[in-house]
Design a protein around this motif. Structure first.
Motif, PDB file in Angstrom:
ATOM      1  N   ALA A   1      -6.694   5.325   0.702  1.00 15.84           N
ATOM      2  CA  ALA A   1      -6.621   4.110  -0.310  1.00 15.84           C
ATOM      3  C   ALA A   1      -7.772   3.119   0.180  1.00 15.84           C
ATOM      4  O   ALA A   1      -8.351   2.568  -0.791  1.00 15.84           O
ATOM      5  CB  ALA A   1      -5.431   3.366  -0.141  1.00 15.84           C
TER       6      ALA A   1
ATOM      7  N   LEU B   1       4.791   3.984   0.044  1.00 12.24           N
ATOM      8  CA  LEU B   1       4.337   2.711   0.167  1.00 12.24           C
ATOM      9  C   LEU B   1       5.203   1.468   0.188  1.00 12.24           C
ATOM     10  O   LEU B   1       4.789   0.226   0.201  1.00 12.24           O
ATOM     11  CB  LEU B   1       3.318   2.544  -1.136  1.00 12.24           C
ATOM     12  CG  LEU B   1       2.154   3.605  -0.911  1.00 12.24           C
ATOM     13  CD1 LEU B   1       1.639   3.541  -2.645  1.00 12.24           C
ATOM     14  CD2 LEU B   1       1.100   3.174  -0.110  1.00 12.24           C
TER      15      LEU B   1
ATOM     16  N   THR C   1       5.610   7.813  -6.272  1.00 10.75           N
ATOM     17  CA  THR C   1       4.688   7.418  -5.182  1.00 10.75           C
ATOM     18  C   THR C   1       4.937   6.280  -4.615  1.00 10.75           C
ATOM     19  O   THR C   1       4.278   6.000  -3.492  1.00 10.75           O
ATOM     20  CB  THR C   1       3.444   7.210  -5.947  1.00 10.75           C
ATOM     21  OG1 THR C   1       3.293   6.339  -6.967  1.00 10.75           O
ATOM     22  CG2 THR C   1       2.730   8.743  -6.633  1.00 10.75           C
TER      23      THR C   1
ATOM     24  N   CYS D   1      -1.659  -1.401  -3.562  1.00  9.28           N
ATOM     25  CA  CYS D   1      -1.228  -1.923  -2.287  1.00  9.28           C
ATOM     26  C   CYS D   1      -2.459  -2.217  -1.416  1.00  9.28           C
ATOM     27  O   CYS D   1      -2.436  -3.262  -0.668  1.00  9.28           O
ATOM     28  CB  CYS D   1      -0.262  -0.801  -1.633  1.00  9.28           C
ATOM     29  SG  CYS D   1       1.446  -0.866  -2.676  1.00  9.28           S
ATOM     30  N   ALA D   2      -3.338  -1.389  -1.615  1.00  5.97           N
ATOM     31  CA  ALA D   2      -4.653  -1.487  -0.644  1.00  5.97           C
ATOM     32  C   ALA D   2      -5.416  -2.879  -1.143  1.00  5.97           C
ATOM     33  O   ALA D   2      -5.896  -3.604  -0.202  1.00  5.97           O
ATOM     34  CB  ALA D   2      -5.354  -0.458  -0.567  1.00  5.97           C
TER      35      ALA D   2
ATOM     36  N   ASN E   1      -2.800   7.789  -7.578  1.00  5.90           N
ATOM     37  CA  ASN E   1      -3.132   6.920  -6.676  1.00  5.90           C
ATOM     38  C   ASN E   1      -3.215   5.234  -7.132  1.00  5.90           C
ATOM     39  O   ASN E   1      -3.690   4.693  -6.304  1.00  5.90           O
ATOM     40  CB  ASN E   1      -4.683   7.432  -6.500  1.00  5.90           C
ATOM     41  CG  ASN E   1      -5.538   7.022  -7.836  1.00  5.90           C
ATOM     42  OD1 ASN E   1      -5.104   6.642  -8.688  1.00  5.90           O
ATOM     43  ND2 ASN E   1      -6.679   7.756  -7.826  1.00  5.90           N
TER      44      ASN E   1
ATOM     45  N   ALA F   1      -1.047   3.329  -4.757  1.00  2.00           N
ATOM     46  CA  ALA F   1      -1.739   2.959  -3.300  1.00  2.00           C
ATOM     47  C   ALA F   1      -3.016   2.248  -3.382  1.00  2.00           C
ATOM     48  O   ALA F   1      -3.079   1.304  -2.390  1.00  2.00           O
ATOM     49  CB  ALA F   1      -2.373   4.541  -2.748  1.00  2.00           C
TER      50      ALA F   1
ATOM     51  N   SER G   1       5.101  -1.746  -2.142  1.00  2.00           N
ATOM     52  CA  SER G   1       5.502  -1.572  -3.473  1.00  2.00           C
ATOM     53  C   SER G   1       6.646  -2.335  -4.186  1.00  2.00           C
ATOM     54  O   SER G   1       6.463  -2.325  -5.492  1.00  2.00           O
ATOM     55  CB  SER G   1       5.515   0.180  -3.648  1.00  2.00           C
ATOM     56  OG  SER G   1       6.664   0.545  -2.808  1.00  2.00           O
TER      57      SER G   1
ATOM     58  N   GLY H   1      -1.437   2.974   2.319  1.00  3.08           N
ATOM     59  CA  GLY H   1      -2.060   4.083   1.698  1.00  3.08           C
ATOM     60  C   GLY H   1      -3.018   4.702   2.741  1.00  3.08           C
ATOM     61  O   GLY H   1      -3.559   5.762   2.032  1.00  3.08           O
TER      62      GLY H   1
END
Length: 610
Positions: free
Chosen positions: A80, A150, A146, A105-106, A99, A102, A154, A76
């Motif tokens: 992120a 990622l 999105t 994942c962050a 968002n 992201a 993701s 991200g």
């Protein structure tokens, strides 16, 4: 769009105009974290209280007597990370469909789990995904889009799979139960209009979902359509409509853009995916026009032969529903014919194989259902015959079209598909006009495709004055028209007998054993919308029928040819009669209509021209 608000403190992150980000606070920052190209000057305590990974990294940095930490592979990127850092500080954070992946994942990368602190970021994001995003039609599609940037995070977190399952489940819902907004562009509505289905619940169409799904990239679209089809609740027609909408959205309109080197690979993948996703039932789901357009793209971009074969089999099942324009597929190589005639002939052959395999009329059962199937088969054959005749008329002007290709394609259509030969005559006439170098044998060969007894009156009138036709064909046309005119007159006489005339019906039937031909559609109707129609019938206004005796008002060349031919026949028979001693032959000046009423032997004499 759904959203979730986290934290309550005001945003204290600022930038000095370069690549540095810092938090405005009375306390001095004590750690610098590098994420991508940005440097974040932060405080250790808020970060350590939420993230397991930062605890390890900062502890290791302290042991090395440095106060900087680098995370260049952060999912991200800086945005992120800043979102996660604001959450650690308790600042206001807004999660939405754009968002949330992201942030998820962050948070996973930073290990912001429940064992560090209850109600940590991972937990809150999962709550938002299940209670907000996956319950929303549009948000599920946005989130799925999105996820592509990622990967593989993701995918490993199963965000992609959960989005696809949400989309497939909603697309498979009964339209009467759809209670969310969707994009649906009607013909009279503006593109991209949002339809609130709560207000028009009764009007939700079956294909309400296809336009929104077209926003997905090819690989995600493929997975989503596979999931939709696996649910088994969507009809083949709607699946085909969805594939058509996606092809229209992403395939270029121009030939140059389609075959451009930088886009050829993408277009090839696109058309191969669409063909792979076609409904398993080859006879339904997609229109013949759409399948033929796909076939054109397949040929131009060089898709795999296996997919081309599958596409041709699908097309052949409903070939009779195509139009001439759909069949005008450019030839592969230059210097050959303009259009791929061999491909069309292959489609016709496959169509006939399908007809023979599904409807064996030789052993038809005498049931209503079976007879209905035979009627439908006959209708499809008639439509095919008209289609191929119009196609022949369209390609006949190609100077590179060989006579063998013309004849082979014409003969690939069964005789039952041509109750009248007006369309075939038009195609032959155009071919003769554009190929003036044909020999007499070649002209005779191509004209042998046509049965003059199956020409309408209008077509016969045109053919009788057509100087491009061989003389022998013109004579046959004239002879047949004279017989038809005479039969028409005798039919009228027979009707008069029923009202008191003395001529017996038995004598009429004995004299003319051939019945009058059935009412045939004019050649202009056979041509339909063919562009060659006007040229073929430019002389039509000059011709007519004699209202008194039903005979043709033949003009100039046609009449002279027939009179000369008939006189020659009569003179030949007079000579034969004189040799044999007979005195019953008619005079040489007799007309065809007079010869048939001159006597018993005259009535029984049959003239034929082969």
């Amino acid at each position: 769009m759904k959203f979730m608000k986290l934290g309550s403190k005001p945003d204290a992150f600022q930038s000095d105009g370069s690549n540095d980000r810092f938090v405005v606070s009375e306390l001095a920052t004590d750690v610098i974290i590098h994420v991508g190209e940005l440097r974040f000057s932060l405080h250790k305590f808020p970060l350590l209280s939420k993230s397991n990974r930062l605890q390890r990294l900062i502890l290791k940095a302290s042991e090395d007597s440095i106060d900087e930490v680098s995370m260049h592979d952060f999912p991200g990127g800086p945005k992120a990370f800043e979102l996660c850092a604001k959450f650690c500080y308790g600042m206001t954070v807004i999660l939405n469909a754009y968002n949330v992946v992201a942030a998820r994942c962050a948070a996973e990368y930073l290990e912001m789990t429940e064992d560090v602190e209850k109600g940590n970021l991972i937990f809150k994001i999962e709550v938002f995904l299940h209670s907000g995003v996956f319950c929303s039609w549009k948000d599920s599609i946005i989130v799925l889009q999105t996820t592509k940037s990622l990967l593989p995070w993701s995918e490993e977190l199963k965000v992609v799979g959960r989005c696809i399952d949400s989309i497939a489940s909603k697309a498979s819902v009964d339209p009467a139960n759809v209670n969310w907004s969707y994009t649906y562009s009607k013909k009279l509505a503006a593109s991209g209009e949002i339809v609130e289905s709560q207000q028009t619940k009764h009007a939700v169409p079956k294909n309400w979902w296809i336009e929104d799904v077209c926003d997905l990239d090819l690989d995600l679209y493929k997975r989503a359509m596979v999931a939709v089809k696996s649910k088994g609740r969507i009809s083949s027609d709607v699946i085909g409509e969805a594939l058509k909408a996606y092809a229209v959205r992403w395939l270029p309109d121009s030939y140059d853009a389609l075959v451009a080197d930088e886009y050829t690979k993408r277009n090839r993948s696109l058309v191969e995916t669409i063909i792979w996703l076609l409904p398993s039932d080859k006879g339904s789901g997609c229109s013949c026009r759409f399948l033929l357009k796909l076939l054109k793209v397949v040929i131009l971009v060089g898709a795999r032969d296996l997919l081309k074969e599958d596409l041709m089999n699908r097309i052949s099942v409903q070939l009779h529903k195509a139009s001439v324009k759909d069949l005008l597929i450019p030839a592969k190589s230059f210097g050959d014919t303009i259009y791929d005639v061999d491909l069309v002939q292959s489609l016709v052959s496959r169509f006939m194989m399908h007809v023979r395999s599904t409807h064996n009329t030789d052993f038809a059962e005498r049931s209503e259902n079976r007879l209905h199937e035979i009627d439908l088969e006959h209708e499809s054959l008639l439509a095919l015959g008209k289609l191929i005749d119009c196609y022949l008329a369209e390609i006949a002007s190609d100077p590179d079209l060989s006579i063998s290709s013309f004849i082979d394609l014409s003969m690939s259509v069964p005789e039952a598909a041509r109750p009248i030969h007006d369309g075939l005559y038009t195609a032959i006439d155009i071919y003769l006009k554009e190929h003036r170098s044909l020999t007499k044998a070649e002209k005779k060969r191509i004209c042998s495709l046509m049965d003059v007894k199956k020409l309408s009156t209008d077509a016969c009138m045109h053919a009788a004055q057509n100087e491009r036709l061989p003389l022998r064909v013109v004579v046959r046309v004239l002879f047949f028209e004279q017989m038809r005119a005479a039969a028409h007159g005798l039919t009228a006489s027979t009707n008069d007998t029923l009202h008191g005339r003395t001529r017996s019906r038995a004598n009429v039937e004995e004299e003319w054993k051939r019945p009058a031909p059935e009412n045939l559609t004019s050649a202009k109707k056979q041509l339909g919308n063919s562009k060659v129609k006007e040229e073929c019938w430019s002389n039509e206004g000059k011709n007519g029928r004699d209202s008194k005796d039903g005979g043709l008002l033949l003009q100039s060349r046609s009449r002279r040819i027939f009179d000369k031919f008939w006189a020659g026949k009569v003179r030949g028979e007079n000579k034969s009669s004189e040799t044999s001693g007979s005195s019953q032959s008619p005079p040489t000046s007799a007309k065809p209509g007079e010869a048939k009423s001159s006597g018993t032997s005259s009535r029984q004499r049959r003239y034929s021209v082969s």
